[in-house]
Write an enzyme that holds these catalytic residues in place. Structure first.
Site, mmCIF file in Angstrom:
data_model
loop_
_atom_site.group_PDB
_atom_site.id
_atom_site.type_symbol
_atom_site.label_atom_id
_atom_site.label_comp_id
_atom_site.label_asym_id
_atom_site.label_seq_id
_atom_site.Cartn_x
_atom_site.Cartn_y
_atom_site.Cartn_z
ATOM 1 C CB ILE A 94 9.197 19.006 -4.433
ATOM 2 C CG1 ILE A 94 8.738 18.106 -3.277
ATOM 3 C CG2 ILE A 94 9.205 20.484 -3.995
ATOM 4 C CD1 ILE A 94 9.701 18.070 -2.087
ATOM 5 C CE1 TYR A 100 -3.139 17.268 7.873
ATOM 6 C CE2 TYR A 100 -1.566 18.669 6.750
ATOM 7 C CZ TYR A 100 -2.851 18.206 6.904
ATOM 8 O OH TYR A 100 -3.849 18.671 6.084
ATOM 9 N N GLY A 142 -5.208 13.922 -6.908
ATOM 10 C CA GLY A 142 -5.991 12.692 -6.751
ATOM 11 C C GLY A 142 -5.514 11.809 -5.612
ATOM 12 C CB THR A 158 3.182 19.199 5.028
ATOM 13 O OG1 THR A 158 2.140 19.755 5.842
ATOM 14 C CG2 THR A 158 3.967 20.307 4.350
ATOM 15 C CB SER A 179 -10.837 23.124 5.910
ATOM 16 O OG SER A 179 -10.482 22.048 5.080
ATOM 17 C CD GLU A 197 6.136 15.824 -12.505
ATOM 18 O OE1 GLU A 197 6.991 14.950 -12.243
ATOM 19 O OE2 GLU A 197 4.958 15.551 -12.810
ATOM 20 C CD1 TRP A 228 -8.106 17.038 16.508
ATOM 21 C CD2 TRP A 228 -8.315 17.120 14.285
ATOM 22 N NE1 TRP A 228 -8.524 15.803 16.078
ATOM 23 C CE2 TRP A 228 -8.672 15.819 14.715
ATOM 24 C CE3 TRP A 228 -8.394 17.408 12.920
ATOM 25 C CZ2 TRP A 228 -9.083 14.813 13.841
ATOM 26 C CZ3 TRP A 228 -8.811 16.404 12.038
ATOM 27 C CH2 TRP A 228 -9.139 15.123 12.505
HETATM 28 P P1 A2P Z 1 5.258 11.696 -3.287
HETATM 29 O O1 A2P Z 1 5.192 12.417 -1.982
HETATM 30 O O2 A2P Z 1 6.052 10.427 -3.218
HETATM 31 O O3 A2P Z 1 5.655 12.568 -4.450
HETATM 32 P P2 A2P Z 1 -2.286 14.935 -3.496
HETATM 33 O O4 A2P Z 1 -1.546 16.193 -3.347
HETATM 34 O O5 A2P Z 1 -3.354 14.957 -4.541
HETATM 35 O O6 A2P Z 1 -2.814 14.412 -2.180
HETATM 36 O O7 A2P Z 1 -1.270 13.820 -4.038
HETATM 37 C C1 A2P Z 1 -0.211 13.406 -3.264
HETATM 38 C C2 A2P Z 1 0.302 12.092 -3.795
HETATM 39 O O8 A2P Z 1 0.752 12.218 -5.143
HETATM 40 C C3 A2P Z 1 1.473 11.609 -2.990
HETATM 41 O O9 A2P Z 1 1.389 10.194 -2.912
HETATM 42 C C4 A2P Z 1 2.676 12.045 -3.829
HETATM 43 O O10 A2P Z 1 3.752 11.156 -3.629
HETATM 44 C C5 A2P Z 1 2.141 11.938 -5.248
HETATM 45 N N1 A2P Z 1 2.697 12.940 -6.173
HETATM 46 C C6 A2P Z 1 3.046 14.211 -5.901
HETATM 47 N N2 A2P Z 1 3.436 14.847 -7.020
HETATM 48 C C7 A2P Z 1 3.332 13.959 -8.013
HETATM 49 C C8 A2P Z 1 3.591 14.023 -9.416
HETATM 50 N N3 A2P Z 1 4.044 15.121 -9.985
HETATM 51 N N4 A2P Z 1 3.383 12.892 -10.145
HETATM 52 C C9 A2P Z 1 2.929 11.756 -9.574
HETATM 53 N N5 A2P Z 1 2.653 11.645 -8.265
HETATM 54 C C10 A2P Z 1 2.846 12.736 -7.483
#
Ligand code: A2P
Length: 313
Positions: free
Chosen positions: A280, A58, A223, A25, A169, A282, A89
């Protein structure tokens, strides 16, 4: 172990369990309209997510709590179906601050307990109102920390029922050993949340944690957002990787789904962040295919040992 959309929890060493997939989040509060986090958590719960990863820093924990409470009120879920992870924190390491800080988080969430409470980083900042305390030259003001003493205060939170499980963490092996070897240790850390994805597979830490029954929770499993204010973008974008895309093509899946499946299939919890309804959903569609041993090895071989999140604090 067969993982399904309905059942993908793995055991924690204290007898509790954690869903292998959670919703991250963190989003830049300056760039994210109010309410987006709440809507996203609600969509995630409707989709089937039962694990939400958040933090006081956050600045949207109130939205996470509201989404969870609304879904409980709707009858969609019960509190015990949800696994919420909160974080202590850097300015709150002194032992006497640990419980009040968790109580503040519970007040913001309007929940009675968190499922997991973790020390967010092994180093500490000067306690006080400033989340990122800086001196007149703009440098962070650090604070001495005694991680063992902080850990004892975390243990007391578990004993008081405010956190069902406790973990850490961004801890390296040495920092984990400090806790594991602490005289009189009452509760072991159940998890260590660290950056983990096909370009940063954490082979050594993963092996160490497996030996000690510590679950790795992988942050930035896709990534990252590649926001240059906190991400080292010199490493290429993970989701453009040809191997991940080629494997995805075989299963009619995206590179993101392959990257997530890779980690859950080797017992690493993933917490992809998305505030986009389609993504989300996907990211949840990773229980209807599995990678072969050869594909797992191919993905492991992508490791570059380079972090996107350098935590240059
Ligand atoms: P968004 O919130 O617009 O979907 P991570 O979890 O590695 O930090 O990655 C988070 C980033 O990847 C966010 O910028 C998010 O953008 C994007 N993201 C999340 N799910 C997907 C996906 N299935 N394909 C491409 N980008 C994604």
């Amino acid at each position: 172990m067969s993982l399904t959309a309905e059942s993908h929890r793995i055991p924690l060493s204290d007898g509790n369990s954690i869903p292998l997939l959670g919703l991250g989040t963190y989003a830049d509060p300056q760039k994210t309209p109010k309410g987006t986090c709440m809507e996203s958590v609600k969509i995630a719960i409707d989709t089937g997510y039962r694990h939400i990863d958040g933090a006081y820093v956050y600045f949207n924990e109130h939205e996470v709590g509201q989404a969870i409470r609304e879904k409980i009120a709707e009858g969609k879920i019960k509190r015990e179906d949800i696994f919420y992870c909160g974080k202590l924190w850097n300015t709150c390491h002194p032992p006497e601050l640990v419980r009040p800080t968790l109580e503040k988080t519970l007040k913001i969430l309007q929940l009675d307990y968190v499922d997991l409470y973790i020390i967010e980083l092994p180093m500490a900042f000067k306690p006080g109102d400033a989340i990122y305390p800086r001196d007149e030259n703009g440098k962070f003001i650090y604070h001495e920390t005694n991680l063992c003493a902080t850990w004892e205060a975390m243990e007391a939170c578990k004993d008081a029922g405010l956190a069902k499980s406790i973990g850490v963490s961004n801890f390296n092996r040495r920092q984990l050993e400090m806790i594991l070897n602490k005289p009189g240790l009452k509760h072991k850390p159940v998890s260590n949340q660290v950056e983990c994805h096909p370009y940063f597979t954490q082979p050594k830490l993963l092996e160490f944690c497996r030996q000690h029954d510590i679950v790795i929770v992988g942050y930035s499993p896709l990534g990252t957002s590649r926001d240059e204010t906190w991400v080292n973008v010199s490493s290429p974008p993970l989701l453009k990787d040809p191997v991940l895309n080629a494997i995805g093509k075989k299963y009619n899946k995206t590179a993101a789904q392959v990257a997530l499946r890779f980690n859950i299939q080797r017992g690493v919890v993933v917490i992809p962040k998305s505030f986009n309804p389609q993504r989300i959903r996907e990211n949840f569609q990773i229980f209807d295919f599995s990678l072969t041993e050869k594909e797992m090895k191919e993905i492991e071989a992508l490791n570059k040992n380079i972090r996107y999140v350098e935590l240059l604090m």
